[in-house]
Design an enzyme around this catalytic site. Structure first.
Site, PDB file in Angstrom:
ATOM      1  N   ASN A  21      -9.311   0.931   9.921  1.00 41.32           N
ATOM      2  CA  ASN A  21      -8.386   0.670  11.015  1.00 41.32           C
ATOM      3  C   ASN A  21      -8.840   1.375  12.285  1.00 41.32           C
ATOM      4  O   ASN A  21      -9.356   0.750  13.212  1.00 41.32           O
ATOM      5  CB  ASN A  21      -6.967   1.093  10.619  1.00 41.32           C
ATOM      6  CG  ASN A  21      -5.927   0.699  11.670  1.00 41.32           C
ATOM      7  OD1 ASN A  21      -6.251   0.178  12.728  1.00 41.32           O
ATOM      8  ND2 ASN A  21      -4.670   0.935  11.380  1.00 41.32           N
ATOM      9  N   THR A  22      -8.729   2.699  12.304  1.00 38.35           N
ATOM     10  CA  THR A  22      -9.005   3.444  13.531  1.00 38.35           C
ATOM     11  C   THR A  22     -10.367   3.114  14.145  1.00 38.35           C
ATOM     12  O   THR A  22     -10.481   2.922  15.359  1.00 38.35           O
ATOM     13  CB  THR A  22      -8.935   4.966  13.238  1.00 38.35           C
ATOM     14  OG1 THR A  22      -7.695   5.235  12.593  1.00 38.35           O
ATOM     15  CG2 THR A  22      -9.030   5.767  14.506  1.00 38.35           C
ATOM     16  N   ALA A  73      -9.422   5.149   4.740  1.00 38.31           N
ATOM     17  CA  ALA A  73      -9.327   6.309   5.628  1.00 38.31           C
ATOM     18  C   ALA A  73     -10.640   7.067   5.754  1.00 38.31           C
ATOM     19  O   ALA A  73     -11.333   7.313   4.775  1.00 38.31           O
ATOM     20  CB  ALA A  73      -8.244   7.281   5.168  1.00 38.31           C
ATOM     21  N   GLY A  74     -10.946   7.406   6.965  1.00 41.80           N
ATOM     22  CA  GLY A  74     -12.100   8.253   7.229  1.00 41.80           C
ATOM     23  C   GLY A  74     -13.345   7.507   7.656  1.00 41.80           C
ATOM     24  O   GLY A  74     -14.236   8.088   8.269  1.00 41.80           O
ATOM     25  N   GLY A 111      -7.819   8.813  10.212  1.00 44.96           N
ATOM     26  CA  GLY A 111      -8.050   8.814  11.648  1.00 44.96           C
ATOM     27  C   GLY A 111      -9.150   9.747  12.127  1.00 44.96           C
ATOM     28  O   GLY A 111      -9.399   9.843  13.316  1.00 44.96           O
ATOM     29  N   LYS A 146       0.875  -1.181   0.000  1.00 45.25           N
ATOM     30  CA  LYS A 146       0.000   0.000   0.000  1.00 45.25           C
ATOM     31  C   LYS A 146       0.905   1.222   0.000  1.00 45.25           C
ATOM     32  O   LYS A 146       1.662   1.448   0.946  1.00 45.25           O
ATOM     33  CB  LYS A 146      -0.884   0.006   1.248  1.00 45.25           C
ATOM     34  CG  LYS A 146      -1.635   1.315   1.431  1.00 45.25           C
ATOM     35  CD  LYS A 146      -2.482   1.335   2.700  1.00 45.25           C
ATOM     36  CE  LYS A 146      -2.834   2.778   3.074  1.00 45.25           C
ATOM     37  NZ  LYS A 146      -3.650   2.852   4.293  1.00 45.25           N
TER      38      LYS A 146
END
Lengths: 255, 63, 367
Positions: free
Chosen positions: A205-206, A183-184, A157, A96
């Site tokens: 992830n987050t 993301a987001g 994040g 990635k």
């Protein structure tokens, strides 16, 4: 459910998950299991010689595809260097690309990302570039040999969801590679929304790592990604956007 | 030699021995000497010299 | 990659089975959707969609006004030469037709240019028959040099060029190219293009892409409706336009919908395309490609043309003659086909204004 094809691999799960920010690593195997994800991201760092750290690989099931990222790279050259290190470490050939030189918003540098993509794709990597959703940049990633395109829904994040929805929709319409929203995404409903739009997968992830119960949240994401995909395939009924006008436009055909 | 930014003195030493000295598993890291990646299978033969810049990299959690 | 790959991929799909399975709900969904896929588009071309033309028309009208406003660009064709080396069974310029052949001299081109520009038009489309001998590139370049003095936009509708040749005409001042495939179905294409360079299907099919690749600003494609089953033909026109649009986002892709018209010579292998069919084609294309320009030529009758305007038209020809030297010369050639709408530029302007549309004579300029 239909499978997702990337870089010659057929994947059952359309949820990719990251391994950062977890309160403790020991929870990761259970998170991966409940997420049903088969593509797991991680990062590379210099070994800290002063402390013994656990190895993240010990927590990732052997049947998963490792997707190391190039976080920390500020330009194409550094991203290429990190990718080669990852390969040398035996992570396989998926990478990635993440090139960030903006420390405030952590937005990716699309231009440097395309340069790194081109070099690594030529070396035989399966390249999944993380990018700001921009059509021309996405096209240059296609030309550079990317295996998928990973636009951000909101800055990394932030858990703010699909703030870039219209731009991602354009990528889905115009780009002939899998679009993976990265993301987001902060909530399962947002993952479902991305999938309903036609994104081929999402990377989370987050939102999982920082949830009160990461294992249950991983399961919720897994279900929402499936639901979203199912809805996309079932072709949701469009909302009627206008009322039928009173003055007919095709009346002349009957004259 | 400089290992991960820290000056260290092991004299002439192979990468394999260096990793052992540092308590690092061979299969869990990647090693760069003067910005060149050294393949895992060469660790036992590759002798480091004083002045070399060594980077030892490993995987951590990330998204 | 070429559009040919896409043509091969879709030419053997079972159209009749697909059409028989299209439900009213599929069509309604396609009408309301943003971003139709290829099969939504095909559903709009199905016999089942005929019952929903009015709903399609309302949506097409709103999409057209959203993307183009209420404005119609006017242009006129100028025929430079009707010499042709091809034998195409449907065309009046067919090399074996015994017609009066004519090629304008540079002086005559200037005369035509003066006459046309005095009507206010600033967009011109120059046409020739396909003969690299009678109208070589050098002749086209000379013509462009003259026309540049009178017009702000020069389009060409001539034989297909190589990418290098497209670059040459662009440098000389051409900004758009019109090239019709005539018919996408390769077997029919081969049968009706009896002889001549035009027999080369692939060279013609890839011409719009070569023009895009040479950085032409506008590329207008289409086919001569009536040479094959119009539902399939329209499907391939749409796919071709979509292919070009997404591969060359810097080029303005537009579509013309010419129907086969009576002409010198005889050709009776016509697949009928009635008014309703033409309307369905235009609406389906507009819904599938909301940003594509659509041109309706003077082949169509006055009142029909007027009625089509709100449905998706963005460009119209006006003050048309399909004869070589038809605008100014006393010795006119035989024409390529018969025109139906013989109104002058003034008449067309008045008609547009009365319908609440703005006639546009010039919408850009070279700097």
């Amino acid at each position: 459910m239909d499978k997702l094809s990337i870089g010659g691999k057929l994947l059952d799960s359309r949820l990719l998950i990251g391994t950062g920010k977890f309160p403790n690593k020991s929870i990761i195997p259970r998170v991966i299991e409940s997420s049903e994800s088969k593509v797991i991201t991680m990062a590379l760092r210099r070994v800290d010689l002063n402390s013994q750290e656990e190895n993240i690989l010990d927590y990732i099931p052997k049947d998963c595809i490792l997707l190391p990222n190039t976080s920390g790279a500020r330009n194409a050259k550094e991203a290429v260097r990190i990718a080669r290190l990852a390969k040398a470490m035996g992570c396989g050939n998926w990478i990635k690309i993440e090139v960030i030189s903006d420390n405030k918003y952590l937005l990716p540098d699309n231009y440097e990302t395309a340069k790194a993509t081109e070099v690594l794709a030529k070396e035989g990597f399966i390249v999944l570039p993380y990018m700001s959703p921009d059509l021309m940049a996405a096209k240059s990633l296609v030309d550079a040999g990317a295996a998928a395109v990973m636009p951000l829904g909101a800055p990394i994040g932030t858990n703010r969801g699909l703030q870039t929805k219209e731009l991602i929709r354009i990528l889905i319409d115009e780009i002939n590679l899998p679009i993976i929203v990265d993301a987001g995404i902060g909530k399962p409903s947002q993952a479902a929304e991305a999938m309903e739009m036609g994104a081929k997968a999402v990377l989370v992830n987050t939102a999982i790592a920082t949830a009160g119960n990461p294992v249950e949240m991983a399961r919720a994401f897994s279900l929402s990604v499936k639901a979203g995909r199912m809805a996309y395939l079932a072709k949701a009924g469009a909302q009627r956007q206008y009322a039928e006008a009173s003055s007919p436009l095709t009346g002349f055909l009957n004259d | 030699m400089i290992v991960n930014g820290k000056e260290m003195d092991f004299g002439k030493i192979t990468i394999l021995k260096l990793l052992e000295n540092l308590n690092l598993g061979v299969n869990k890291v990647a090693v760069e000497v003067n910005l060149e990646i050294v393949p895992n299978e060469n660790y036992s033969e590759y002798v480091l010299s004083p002045g070399d810049k060594i980077e030892i990299i490993r995987l951590v959690g990330g998204g | 990659m070429s559009f040919y790959n896409e043509y091969l991929e879709f030419k053997n799909i079972d159209f009749s089975t697909f059409f028989s399975k299209v439900k009213k709900s599929d069509i309604l969904r396609a009408i309301d959707k943003d971003g139709l896929d290829k099969y939504d588009f095909l559903a709009l071309l199905s016999p089942s969609a005929e019952g929903l033309l009015e709903t399609m028309a309302q949506r097409a009208h709103s999409l057209t006004t959203r993307h183009f406003g209420k404005a119609i660009l006017l242009y006129t064709p100028m025929y430079l030469s009707n010499h042709c080396v091809n034998k195409c069974s449907y065309c009046g310029f067919n090399t074996s037709n015994d017609i009066y052949r004519k090629k304008l001299s540079l002086k005559e081109i200037e005369e035509e240019a003066k006459t046309i520009s005095s009507s206010g038009l600033r967009h011109i489309l120059i046409l020739t028959g396909e003969s690299k001998k009678a109208s070589p590139i050098s002749y086209i370049l000379d013509a462009i040099k003259i026309l540049k003095k009178y017009f702000d936009s020069i389009s060409i509708e001539i034989y297909p060029l190589t990418e290098e040749e497209y670059r040459e005409v662009i440098t000389a001042g051409v900004d758009s190219v019109t090239i019709y495939q005539e018919v996408y179905y390769e077997d029919i294409y081969d049968r009706i293009h009896i002889s001549g360079p035009k027999k080369n299907y692939r060279f013609r099919l890839d011409a719009p892409e070569r023009a895009c690749s040479a950085k032409m600003r506008g590329v207008n494609i289409g086919s001569l409706l009536g040479l094959w089953d119009w539902r399939k033909e329209a499907f391939f026109i749409g796919l071709h336009a979509e292919y070009l649009q997404s591969k060359y986002p810097d080029v303005e892709i537009s579509i013309s919908l010419p129907r086969l018209r009576p002409h010198t010579g005889s050709f009776d292998e016509i697949y009928p395309v009635d008014n309703k069919a033409l309307v369905q084609i235009m609406l389906a294309l507009r819904l599938f490609l909301p940003r594509a320009g659509i041109t309706i030529s003077t082949r169509e009758e006055e009142s029909f043309r007027d009625n089509l305007i709100p449905l998706g038209v963005t460009k119209m020809s006006a003050g048309v003659s399909t004869e070589v030297g038809g605008h100014s010369s006393k010795t006119k050639s035989d024409n390529q086909f018969e025109i139906s709408d013989k109104r002058s530029v003034e008449d067309i302007k008045k008609m547009l204004l009365s319908k609440g549309y703005q006639p546009v004579l010039k919408d850009w300029m070279h700097i």
